[in-house]
Design a protein around this motif. Sequence first.
Motif, PDB file in Angstrom:
ATOM      1  N   TYR A   1      55.589   3.738  50.641  1.00 26.98           N
ATOM      2  CA  TYR A   1      54.152   3.923  50.854  1.00 26.98           C
ATOM      3  C   TYR A   1      53.425   4.051  49.512  1.00 26.98           C
ATOM      4  O   TYR A   1      52.340   3.498  49.312  1.00 26.98           O
ATOM      5  N   GLU A   2      54.048   4.779  48.583  1.00 26.55           N
ATOM      6  CA  GLU A   2      53.447   4.945  47.254  1.00 26.55           C
ATOM      7  C   GLU A   2      53.432   3.616  46.489  1.00 26.55           C
ATOM      8  O   GLU A   2      52.457   3.294  45.804  1.00 26.55           O
ATOM      9  N   LEU A   3      54.515   2.845  46.614  1.00 29.03           N
ATOM     10  CA  LEU A   3      54.597   1.567  45.896  1.00 29.03           C
ATOM     11  C   LEU A   3      53.642   0.523  46.473  1.00 29.03           C
ATOM     12  O   LEU A   3      53.233  -0.404  45.767  1.00 29.03           O
ATOM     13  N   LYS A   4      53.285   0.687  47.746  1.00 28.79           N
ATOM     14  CA  LYS A   4      52.367  -0.277  48.354  1.00 28.79           C
ATOM     15  C   LYS A   4      51.028  -0.277  47.645  1.00 28.79           C
ATOM     16  O   LYS A   4      50.350  -1.320  47.561  1.00 28.79           O
ATOM     17  N   THR A   5      50.636   0.869  47.108  1.00 28.47           N
ATOM     18  CA  THR A   5      49.397   0.941  46.334  1.00 28.47           C
ATOM     19  C   THR A   5      49.492   0.082  45.088  1.00 28.47           C
ATOM     20  O   THR A   5      48.537  -0.591  44.692  1.00 28.47           O
ATOM     21  N   GLN A   6      50.674   0.065  44.486  1.00 24.60           N
ATOM     22  CA  GLN A   6      50.875  -0.708  43.260  1.00 24.60           C
ATOM     23  C   GLN A   6      51.034  -2.200  43.539  1.00 24.60           C
ATOM     24  O   GLN A   6      50.448  -3.043  42.850  1.00 24.60           O
ATOM     25  N   TYR A   7      51.841  -2.534  44.551  1.00 22.90           N
ATOM     26  CA  TYR A   7      52.177  -3.934  44.800  1.00 22.90           C
ATOM     27  C   TYR A   7      51.295  -4.611  45.839  1.00 22.90           C
ATOM     28  O   TYR A   7      51.310  -5.836  45.955  1.00 22.90           O
ATOM     29  N   GLY A   8      50.557  -3.823  46.612  1.00 27.14           N
ATOM     30  CA  GLY A   8      49.704  -4.399  47.642  1.00 27.14           C
ATOM     31  C   GLY A   8      50.444  -4.637  48.942  1.00 27.14           C
ATOM     32  O   GLY A   8      49.960  -4.326  50.017  1.00 27.14           O
ATOM     33  N   VAL A   9      51.642  -5.188  48.856  1.00 27.99           N
ATOM     34  CA  VAL A   9      52.460  -5.432  50.043  1.00 27.99           C
ATOM     35  C   VAL A   9      53.925  -5.256  49.641  1.00 27.99           C
ATOM     36  O   VAL A   9      54.314  -5.595  48.526  1.00 27.99           O
ATOM     37  N   ILE A  10      54.715  -4.688  50.534  1.00 24.35           N
ATOM     38  CA  ILE A  10      56.158  -4.538  50.319  1.00 24.35           C
ATOM     39  C   ILE A  10      56.861  -5.550  51.219  1.00 24.35           C
ATOM     40  O   ILE A  10      56.658  -5.552  52.437  1.00 24.35           O
TER      41      ILE A  10
END
Length: 268
Positions: free
Chosen positions: A143-152
């Motif tokens: 969930y935190e990485l989704k902010t960085q990558y936009g989509v997982i």
Amino acid sequence: MIVFVSLLSKHAFLIIAYNQNTLLQTLINQIDHPNSDIYIHYDAKFELPNINTIYSSLYFTDRIAVTWGTFSLVEAELILFKTALTKHKYEYYHLLSGQDLLIQPINKIFEYFNKSLNKQFLDFYLNDKWFNDLGFKSKKTLYELKTQYGVIHHGSEWCSLTNEAVQIIVDEIDQIKQNFRTIHTADEIYKQTVLFQHKNLEFNQFGGDGGHKRYIDWSKGGPNPKTFTGNDLQQIINSGMFFARKFSEQNMNVVNYIVQLTTKKDEL
């Protein structure tokens, strides 16, 4: 019969292995070709095997102990990608396991990928079922990485990538280690997520199985694919794929049949 193709189109075969050395040597024999370089990451928990080639350069990489589902599998991949990238600029880098076999002749594989216009052969699954199977800690991190990558994105670990894609992965090794270290089965997430950020990359197929040109049977359910038996030969042959997994030394009749089939085709 060995058919030489242009030395400008060399391929790297990157293999993650840990046992079943007879099967591993069989895979190496299929790949062994003047236009192949072979890199093996062999699990540090096991003694290094005696593996031989005739035509290919063979490299054993630095080794770590690998455990399924943990970040150690990503680390083994990163070792392979980085080692190969520093040796040579390859047309394609094919990530395989020691329980894979070629199910098409090596020359046909070269011909196909050399005409693939720099596409990345990497699976992307469109459903979210995989996310529900993760633990709370992995979900929180994603969930935190989704902010960085936009989509997982998520898909199969195994892939065939161009030099451009492997260079991106190697350039981002430190970030990958920082972002994905605590995620369960990160080997099935980090490549899809990182590479999708680079809009200049073209993927062979987006969504669904088979984009990586590997035949894998998940019909038995659970976290591991089916180990092939003689009952699976027709499906393997008719799959239209180039690689298949997983095979076992306990079913060498199946292994030998596949080897004979691909060798016979290669001589036509």
